[in-house]
Scaffold this active site. Structure first.
Site, PDB file in Angstrom:
ATOM      1  NE  ARG A  40    -117.523  -9.604  24.069  1.00 37.59           N
ATOM      2  CZ  ARG A  40    -117.628 -10.884  23.848  1.00 37.59           C
ATOM      3  NH1 ARG A  40    -118.068 -11.331  22.694  1.00 37.59           N
ATOM      4  NH2 ARG A  40    -117.285 -11.745  24.760  1.00 37.59           N
ATOM      5  N   GLY A  95    -109.797  -8.592  16.488  1.00 37.45           N
ATOM      6  CA  GLY A  95    -109.545  -7.212  16.061  1.00 37.45           C
ATOM      7  C   GLY A  95    -109.213  -6.292  17.226  1.00 37.45           C
ATOM      8  CB  CYS A  96    -110.812  -5.790  20.508  1.00 38.84           C
ATOM      9  SG  CYS A  96    -112.409  -5.244  19.850  1.00 38.84           S
ATOM     10  CB  THR A  97    -106.502  -9.102  20.723  1.00 35.01           C
ATOM     11  OG1 THR A  97    -107.543  -9.610  21.576  1.00 35.01           O
ATOM     12  CG2 THR A  97    -105.146  -9.529  21.244  1.00 35.01           C
TER      13      THR A  97
END
Length: 165
Positions: A39, A44-46
Site C-alpha cells: 500500500r 515500509g512502502c514509503t
C-alpha cells in the site's frame, strides 16, 4: 512461484498519471525492476519507494526502469508520488490481476484475521524479458541498493569496461 529463468508475464497497467505502462513495449530496450508492495503511504512502502527513487539515476545508467505495483488506484499513487517526491513509476493493479499473474497476491494473517494482500516481492527482468532474479518477502531497508547490485550484473563485461574508462 516465478523463478530466475522464467519469461516475465506480459502486462499493461496505468501509472499515477493514468498513462499505460506496457512491459512488452520496453523489451529489447530496457531492463526492468518490477517490485510489488502492499500500500501507498505506509512506512515500509514509503521507505522502499523513496530508496528506489533515490537511486533512479543509477538504475537509468544501466538501462533499467524501476516500476512499483500495488492495488492502490492511480489517484492515490499520484498523491503518494507528489507528497514523497518520488521519481519512479507507480502502477495501479486495482483488480490484482497482475499481482496474481506474478503470484504475489496471497492470504496472510493480520491482527489474528486472515486477509488477502500483496507479498512484498521484486523481479529483475532483463532486456529479453526473462526474469533474472525473483525476490520474495523482501525487507524495505537496503533493498534498493541490493537490487541495484543485481542490475549491475546484467550488463555485459565489455560495456562495464567502457563505463569505467
Amino acid at each position: 512461484m516465478l523463478q530466475s529463468g522464467d519469461i516475465a508475464p506480459a502486462f499493461s497497467l496505468p501509472d499515477a498519471d493514468m498513462e499505460i505502462f506496457d512491459l512488452a513495449s520496453v523489451a529489447g530496450k530496457h531492463n526492468v525492476v518490477l517490485y510489488f508492495y502492499p500500500r501507498d503511504k505506509t512506512p515500509g512502502c514509503t521507505r522502499q519507494a523513496a530508496d528506489f527513487s533515490d537511486h533512479d539515476d543509477e538504475f537509468a545508467r544501466y538501462d533499467c526502469i524501476v516500476v512499483g505495483v500495488s492495488p492502490d488506484d492511480c489517484l492515490t499513487h499520484a498523491e503518494f508520488r507528489d507528497q514523497e517526491g518520488l521519481s519512479i513509476r507507480l502502477l495501479s493493479d486495482s483488480d490484482t490481476e497482475v499481482c496474481r499473474l506474478y503470484n504475489v497476491w496471497h492470504e496472510r494473517e493480520v491482527d489474528g484475521m486472515k486477509k488477502m494482500g500483496v507479498r512484498r516481492s521484486t523481479f529483475v527482468i532483463d532486456k529479453q524479458g526473462r526474469i533474472r532474479h525473483a525476490l520474495y518477502d523482501v525487507t524495505p531497508r537496503g533493498h534498493a541498493a541490493a537490487v541495484f547490485e543485481l542490475v549491475k550484473e546484467l550488463e555485459p563485461q565489455h560495456a562495464k569496461r567502457n563505463r569505467q574508462e
